[in-house]
Write an enzyme that holds these catalytic residues in place. Structure first.
Site, PDB file in Angstrom:
ATOM      1  N   ASN A 168     -25.482  11.968 -32.985  1.00 40.83           N
ATOM      2  CA  ASN A 168     -26.315  10.792 -33.256  1.00 40.83           C
ATOM      3  C   ASN A 168     -26.274  10.360 -34.724  1.00 40.83           C
ATOM      4  OD1 ASN A 168     -29.799   9.813 -33.041  1.00 40.83           O
ATOM      5  ND2 ASN A 168     -28.043   8.630 -32.387  1.00 40.83           N
ATOM      6  N   CYS A 196     -24.370   9.995 -28.173  1.00 36.49           N
ATOM      7  CA  CYS A 196     -23.125  10.660 -28.574  1.00 36.49           C
ATOM      8  C   CYS A 196     -23.477  12.118 -28.865  1.00 36.49           C
ATOM      9  CB  CYS A 196     -22.449   9.954 -29.751  1.00 36.49           C
ATOM     10  SG  CYS A 196     -23.295  10.073 -31.339  1.00 36.49           S
ATOM     11  N   ARG A 210     -21.266   7.370 -33.687  1.00 33.19           N
ATOM     12  CA  ARG A 210     -21.022   6.407 -32.619  1.00 33.19           C
ATOM     13  C   ARG A 210     -22.287   5.806 -32.018  1.00 33.19           C
ATOM     14  NH1 ARG A 210     -17.520  10.143 -28.866  1.00 33.19           N
ATOM     15  NH2 ARG A 210     -19.079  11.588 -29.661  1.00 33.19           N
ATOM     16  N   ASP A 261     -14.525  10.070 -31.649  1.00 32.44           N
ATOM     17  CA  ASP A 261     -15.554  10.400 -32.629  1.00 32.44           C
ATOM     18  C   ASP A 261     -14.997  10.249 -34.048  1.00 32.44           C
ATOM     19  OD1 ASP A 261     -17.642  11.397 -34.138  1.00 32.44           O
ATOM     20  OD2 ASP A 261     -18.013  13.099 -32.798  1.00 32.44           O
TER      21      ASP A 261
END
Length: 158
Positions: free
Chosen positions: A11, A8, A14, A126
């Site tokens: 980090n 993602c 997700r 997100d």
């Protein structure tokens, strides 16, 4: 050894959620000796940080371990050392190209929701910005389950 890298942006939300959920599923299937799992971000803002509090809370709710997880950034070696690189959204896929070694990568790159074709959305939102950790967890759990099914079939692990 089948190696799966979830990616993602930072980090911390997700991709570590997907790493933890997938590891949990792989262990439940008794395949932890055959499948290795990691996560990384395309950005470098959170290197060394643990998963976001919202990610930790949802994983705690489902009794899924995230012990020892720390954010790291994608590197060019990931494209040859991993079998699968699983991005959370189209932006992550585009950003991955900046790290890919020219003509040397062997990893198969997919978006996570490619493994949940019945979902109307194609990108995992997100929760760092939206706060919707429960919705993201549900997307991740379903997609990881289907990813595991795909890997078991594709690599004849059953």
């Amino acid at each position: 050894m089948i190696k799966v890298l979830f990616v993602c942006l930072g980090n911390i939300c997700r991709s570590p959620m997907a790493e933890a959920v997938f590891r949990h599923q792989v262990q439940a299937a008794g395949l932890e000796q055959r499948i290795e799992i990691d996560s990384a971000g395309t950005g470098d803002w959170h290197i060394g940080h643990p998963p976001h509090q919202g990610t930790r809370a949802i994983l705690d709710q489902y009794a899924i371990s995230y012990a020892g997880m720390k954010a790291r950034q994608v590197c060019s070696d990931d494209f040859t050392s991993f079998t699968y690189i699983i991005a959370m959204d189209e932006s992550n896929v585009r950003n991955l190209s900046a790290f890919a070694p020219k003509g040397q990568g062997t990893a198969s790159i997919h978006k996570l929701l490619d493994f949940a074709p019945n979902r109307r959305v194609k990108d995992v939102p997100d929760p760092y910005y939206t706060g919707n950790f429960q919705e993201v967890y549900e997307m991740v759990e379903e997609s990881c389950r289907r990813l595991l099914d795909h890997i078991v079939r594709e690599h004849r692990l059953a």
